[in-house]
Design a protein around this motif. Structure first.
Motif: not given
Length: 437
Positions: A93-111, A174-183
């Motif tokens: 859930p959430g707006d664009d900014l909240q989603r962006a924060r969650a996606i980047d936290c998730m991308a950092a975790a998976v990478l 590599q960050w781009t791929r991780a963000r794709q997985v997170a998204t």
């Protein structure tokens, strides 16, 4: 005949051989590398946590084992029998900014947890989603990923507290791929092999918590686990996930969504610290008249203020409605509801949950337990007994003795059910309650 005596040269050779025969083994023993100590893993008794008790999330600590010994032990642990159902799709859930924060936290975790490996990244992402849905963990993606990051050891995801974000930088691709997985994971993609796993580790280590969970899957060198009993079943993953993703200062170098003014410590947005004393404290029993209400005395010398909320959540378990009221002094802890004004004034902490209404709130007596976030402080009120009078309309607080003095800070929890005022002792509020409570 006279015996033939060996010559001096021969005697020297024999002596040298004898000396070498003694010195060589001694030299080998003295210069040989130390023998590796093989420590067998220490088995931790398995305890199935009941449905009424929230399972504790312990700081990650590993047994002191040689990697080969750890691999042998992990290979000897069987996978649990029975089904391993796939998790339900999750959409953030959430707006664009909240989603962006969650996606980047998730991308950092998976990478940082799985490297540039798509299967491993998808497995880690599924564990993060499983955790955010489970009431034992923080209720945001960033909260789950950075849980315990304020400590140098014992964080839930190692990269958040071992300076990996500073020491090692991944390539942009590599960050781009991780963000794709997170998204994808936050938009409904499910990685079925790990089911409802909430824990994992590599096969060359053995965490202390391992033997208390069910081993359900392996992905590469990572082993995945879920809680035993009810807490590992699909109905346990019923948490209302929050869209209020916190700003993570450590990600500012990687994420535009985590930059800028207002960057604050994560602990001010969510309770992330795992207090080992609160995790091990025996759970109280509800009061006799209300099975969802608890009156508790806190061991404030051993449990940290953040641990108050952790203990309250464990106490409430999966109850949709629950109330925990706590005091620091056993002599002041009541045994029944409703509360009297003096009891409300002495309260140290309160926790109220009403999931059907989407409400969950922890409040501290900030006079005794300071909080960085003022919204976590109990409201300030002063209770003044008023004698019955036919001229009650003439009563003014300013007329009371000592009313010109600064009123003391008194915590109250007026929104808690069961808190009532005695009919023969009406009260006057010194501070009005804000609207919307």
């Amino acid at each position: 005949m006279m015996p033939v005596r060996p010559g001096a040269a021969l005697r020297g050779v024999v002596a040298a051989i004898a000396a070498l025969a003694i010195a060589a083994p001694s030299l080998i023993v003295l210069t040989a590398p130390p023998v590796a100590r093989h420590r067998p893993p220490r088995a931790v008794p398995q305890r199935i946590v009941s449905k009424a008790e929230l399972p504790p999330v312990e700081p990650v600590a590993f047994q002191d084992l040689d990697p080969d010994d750890a691999r042998d032990f992990n290979a000897s642990v069987p996978f649990v029998d029975g089904p391993n159902p796939a998790a339900r799709p999750f959409k953030l859930p959430g707006d664009d900014l909240q989603r962006a924060r969650a996606i980047d936290c998730m991308a950092a975790a998976v990478l940082y947890e799985a490297g540039d490996d798509p299967a491993g990244q998808r497995a880690v992402a599924q564990v993060v989603i499983n955790r955010v849905r489970h009431p034992a963990f923080p209720k945001t993606i960033c909260g789950v990923v950075f849980q315990g990051s304020e400590r140098s050891t014992g964080c839930q995801f190692t990269f958040t507290c071992d300076d990996a974000l500073v020491r090692h930088h991944w390539l942009d691709v590599q960050w781009t791929r991780a963000r794709q997985v997170a998204t994808a994971a936050l938009s409904g993609a499910v990685y079925k092999p790990v089911g409802y796993a909430t824990h994992y580790h590599t096969d060359w280590v053995v965490p202390y918590w391992q033997s208390s969970l069910d081993k359900i899957a392996a992905v590469g060198t990572h082993l995945f686990f879920r809680w035993t009993g009810w807490w590992g079943t699909p109905p346990a993953f019923n948490r209302h996930v929050s869209a209020d993703e916190p700003v993570i200062a450590a990600l500012a170098a990687y994420s535009e969504a985590h930059k800028g003014a207002g960057t604050a410590a994560l602990a001010t947005n969510e309770t992330l610290y795992v207090d080992p004393i609160a995790a091990a404290t025996p759970l109280p029993v509800p009061i006799a008249s209300e099975e969802n209400s608890f009156l508790v005395t806190l061991d404030t010398k051993r449990i940290s203020p953040d641990g108050f909320a952790q203990l309250a959540q464990r106490t409430c378990g999966d109850r949709p409605y629950c109330k925990v009221l706590a005091w620091a002094d056993k002599a002041k802890t009541p045994t029944a509801l409703p509360l009297q004004p003096a009891q409300i004034q002495a309260m140290a902490f309160s926790y109220l949950r009403d999931r059907p209404s989407g409400f969950e709130k922890a409040l501290w007596n900030c006079t005794d337990f300071r909080r960085a976030d003022p919204s976590q402080c109990m409201k300030q009120q002063i209770y003044v007994p008023v004698t019955r009078s036919s001229r009650s309309e003439e009563f003014k607080l300013e007329a009371l003795p000592g009313a010109t003095r600064a009123p003391p800070v008194v915590p109250t929890v007026p929104e808690l059910a069961g808190v009532r005022r005695k009919a023969d002792a009406p009260t006057v509020k010194a501070t009005p309650e804000p609207e919307g409570r």
